[in-house]
Design a protein around this motif. Structure first.
Motif, PDB file in Angstrom:
ATOM      1  N   PHE A 183      -6.799   6.810  -6.765  1.00 49.31           N
ATOM      2  CA  PHE A 183      -6.526   5.467  -6.253  1.00 49.31           C
ATOM      3  C   PHE A 183      -6.033   4.622  -7.425  1.00 49.31           C
ATOM      4  N   LEU A 184      -4.818   4.111  -7.287  1.00 49.63           N
ATOM      5  CA  LEU A 184      -4.158   3.354  -8.347  1.00 49.63           C
ATOM      6  C   LEU A 184      -4.020   1.890  -7.958  1.00 49.63           C
ATOM      7  N   ALA A 185      -3.983   1.025  -8.961  1.00 44.54           N
ATOM      8  CA  ALA A 185      -3.753  -0.400  -8.731  1.00 44.54           C
ATOM      9  C   ALA A 185      -2.746  -0.890  -9.765  1.00 44.54           C
ATOM     10  N   PHE A 187       0.849  -1.198   0.000  1.00 43.32           N
ATOM     11  CA  PHE A 187       0.000   0.000   0.000  1.00 43.32           C
ATOM     12  C   PHE A 187       0.882   1.244   0.000  1.00 43.32           C
ATOM     13  N   VAL A 188       0.453   2.246  -0.746  1.00 43.24           N
ATOM     14  CA  VAL A 188       1.100   3.553  -0.693  1.00 43.24           C
ATOM     15  C   VAL A 188       0.027   4.587  -0.391  1.00 43.24           C
ATOM     16  N   LEU A 189       0.280   5.432   0.600  1.00 43.40           N
ATOM     17  CA  LEU A 189      -0.594   6.560   0.922  1.00 43.40           C
ATOM     18  C   LEU A 189       0.257   7.814   0.885  1.00 43.40           C
ATOM     19  N   ALA A 190      -0.193   8.841   0.184  1.00 45.65           N
ATOM     20  CA  ALA A 190       0.663  10.018   0.028  1.00 45.65           C
ATOM     21  C   ALA A 190      -0.148  11.282  -0.218  1.00 45.65           C
ATOM     22  N   ASN A 191       0.347  12.364   0.331  1.00 47.06           N
ATOM     23  CA  ASN A 191      -0.171  13.700   0.047  1.00 47.06           C
ATOM     24  C   ASN A 191       1.018  14.558  -0.386  1.00 47.06           C
ATOM     25  N   SER A 236       0.369  -6.723  -6.700  1.00 45.68           N
ATOM     26  CA  SER A 236      -0.971  -6.718  -6.089  1.00 45.68           C
ATOM     27  C   SER A 236      -1.239  -5.442  -5.302  1.00 45.68           C
ATOM     28  N   GLY A 237      -0.327  -4.465  -5.391  1.00 44.42           N
ATOM     29  CA  GLY A 237      -0.415  -3.282  -4.548  1.00 44.42           C
ATOM     30  C   GLY A 237      -1.428  -2.245  -5.010  1.00 44.42           C
ATOM     31  N   ARG A 238      -1.849  -1.414  -4.055  1.00 43.22           N
ATOM     32  CA  ARG A 238      -2.771  -0.307  -4.315  1.00 43.22           C
ATOM     33  C   ARG A 238      -2.230   0.965  -3.676  1.00 43.22           C
ATOM     34  N   ALA A 239      -2.638   2.098  -4.241  1.00 48.35           N
ATOM     35  CA  ALA A 239      -2.165   3.384  -3.727  1.00 48.35           C
ATOM     36  C   ALA A 239      -3.294   4.393  -3.684  1.00 48.35           C
TER      37      ALA A 239
END
Length: 535
Positions: A407-409, A305-309, A353-356
């Protein structure tokens, strides 16, 4: 009904609600008191003074709590543990063995650096130097804190006695609480103060703090239960803290995620490390504060997972060494705007399999400047875009630029060849005269819509709010990703009243109201005339 007659579960709920309300009052009272002690010091500088002291008390309290547990353990097994009979001196000596602490992920705090010693000297003129010395020895004894603690207390520009008063104030945090409860309260106060300092600093505050409701929206949509979580511009680590809260709320355990972050601002990098340490979280923020593009601290990381601002629309990000970088899989980003550099950097660091989830300026959804339109088209055609959310204005401390959530996959598990659009611009409510926030119910509405669309429930388009759109239709719109183009207008309830009849009724009502207004005007004139104020 008296509280004592409530069933057990109701009493428990009452206690939880009462405690939450009490903690909120404590945080607000502490902030008001701390802000009063600030005098004329700039909030940007004062922030480090206050948060550094909270952190010092946290690690000292954690050490003290663990020491108390060891004391009880040694006392209980005294006869068995020491075959020749333990003395008080021997137990005391054992309690000063640092391995008993570091082996349990507790920071070792030398005797002269413990909070009770700091507090005992709070009224002394050299209290600033004592605090700096305490931070220095703590850093020396705990390699993980090397370079993290900000030693500026001896030169702090506060009126005489104010630093000592601040020490006394922070001494009250957790007073009367025991063990984990005291440390949890310290963590909540630390997080609350970060948010309040961000508000006080205004535009500068947004450089280290993302408003909680936006972070919570990202986390609830991504649902990071386990695995590696990454933030390439982590600020004060709010994304990571919220991820850990999500896991705990869903029955997981602390440590189910591995935290990887990077931050270029040295003072913010320190805030991030302290925020994670005070929550008891393990982390890897790289060996130093650094630019994520030029000095990637985690080049081989592939995250779940990636979370970013990221900072919006930054224009001075480019460096010659980035030419031909493998991260630019969808096209070289324009040198005058880093938005699509961030998106590609994040995609590069996702595992298959990651999401962001990323916060970006609205322009990223439709801009065709330089190569931006081409990169967005390539990402869409590669089916990397999963969900787009349009946000309302006034959610941020630092900018009025309209924002959105991407939201990216890396590889979609469902809904291949489609993008979900959500228009959340009508959501949110004002919490003060300048800032808006999402309620928990609104966050749940957004997250539940995404989860249902992914196949975890029953999904259907809602005019004016959400729509699932094929890549072919998006191509017809020039690969623009603005939700308003796709969700349509909100359905208007039909009351079956004919237009002519409705207009007649509304006109009559308006006439009655205007006549009543004229009567009131005449009455006011008479009253004022009677007082000698004719007009």
């Amino acid at each position: 009904m008296a509280r004592s007659t409530l069933p057990v579960f109701a009493i428990t709920l009452y206690d939880v609600q009462f405690r939450c309300s009490m903690i909120e009052d404590i945080k607000k009272t502490l902030w008001a008191s701390a802000d009063k002690l600030r005098a004329n010091m700039d909030p940007a500088e004062y922030k480090h003074i206050v948060l550094g002291l909270i952190f010092l008390k946290y690690i000292s309290d954690s050490f003290g709590s663990h020491r108390q547990q060891l004391t009880m353990r040694f006392s209980d097994v005294e006869d068995d543990f020491y075959v020749d009979g333990a003395t008080t001196d021997m137990i005391s000596e054992e309690l000063e063995d640092r391995d008993y602490y570091t082996g349990f992920n507790v920071f070792w705090v030398p005797p002269d650096a413990r909070w009770e010693v700091i507090q005992a000297h709070a009224k002394q003129p050299d209290i600033g130097k004592r605090i700096d010395d305490a931070l220095t020895v703590i850093e020396n004894e705990n390699p993980k804190l090397k370079g993290i603690l900000d030693k500026r207390y001896a030169r702090v520009h506060l009126p005489d006695g104010k630093l000592g008063e601040l020490v006394d104030l922070i001494s009250t945090i957790g007073f009367g609480e025991q063990g984990q409860n005291a440390r949890d309260l310290l963590g909540q106060v630390y997080e609350y103060f970060i948010g309040m300092f961000a508000s006080a600093e205004g535009k500068r505050g947004g450089q280290f703090y993302t408003p909680a409701s936006i972070v919570k929206t990202l986390v609830e949509v991504l649902a990071p239960h386990t695995g590696k979580v990454y933030d390439p511009c982590c600020g004060s680590s709010g994304m990571f803290v919220q991820s850990e809260k999500f896991i705990e709320a869903h029955g997981g355990r602390m440590g189910d995620i591995s935290i990887y972050g990077q931050e270029s601002n040295p003072t913010t990098w320190r805030l991030a490390a302290m925020n994670l340490a005070i929550r008891g979280l393990d982390y890897n923020l790289g060996k130093e504060p650094a630019d994520s593009f030029v000095r990637d601290q985690h080049p081989d990381l592939r995250a779940d997972f990636v979370l970013a601002n990221p900072p919006f629309n930054i224009s001075d990000w480019w460096h010659g060494s980035l030419e031909g970088d493998p991260r630019w899989a969808y096209g070289t980003p324009p040198k005058g705007n880093a938005n699509f550099a961030w998106l590609q950097h994040i995609l590069h660091h996702l595992k298959p399999s990651g999401r962001a989830g990323i916060v970006l300026a609205n322009g990223s959804m439709s801009s065709t400047t330089n190569t931006e339109g081409d990169i967005r088209k390539a990402m869409i055609e590669a089916d990397r875009v999963e969900v787009m959310v349009a946000l309302p204005g006034q959610l941020f401390f630092n900018t009025q630029i309209p924002a959105c959530l991407w939201f990216l996959a890396k590889e979609k598990r469902a809904r291949k060849g489609e993008v979900l659009f959500i228009d959340a611009r009508k959501l949110g409510s004002m919490i003060n005269r300048v800032q808006k926030m999402f309620s928990d119910e609104e966050i749940a509405r957004i997250a539940d819509t995404v989860h249902a669309w992914r196949g975890e429930g029953e999904y259907e388009d809602v005019p004016g709010f959400c729509a699932s759109v094929s890549l072919e239709k998006i191509a017809e719109h020039g690969h623009v990703l603005t939700p308003g183009r796709y969700v349509g207008a909100e359905a208007v309830e039909d009351d079956d009243e004919a237009f002519a009849e409705k207009m007649q009724r509304l006109t009559e009502t308006l006439g009655e109201q205007m006549a009543k207004g004229a009567e009131l005007d005449e009455l006011i004139r008479e009253k004022l005339g009677g007082l000698g104020y004719e007009f």
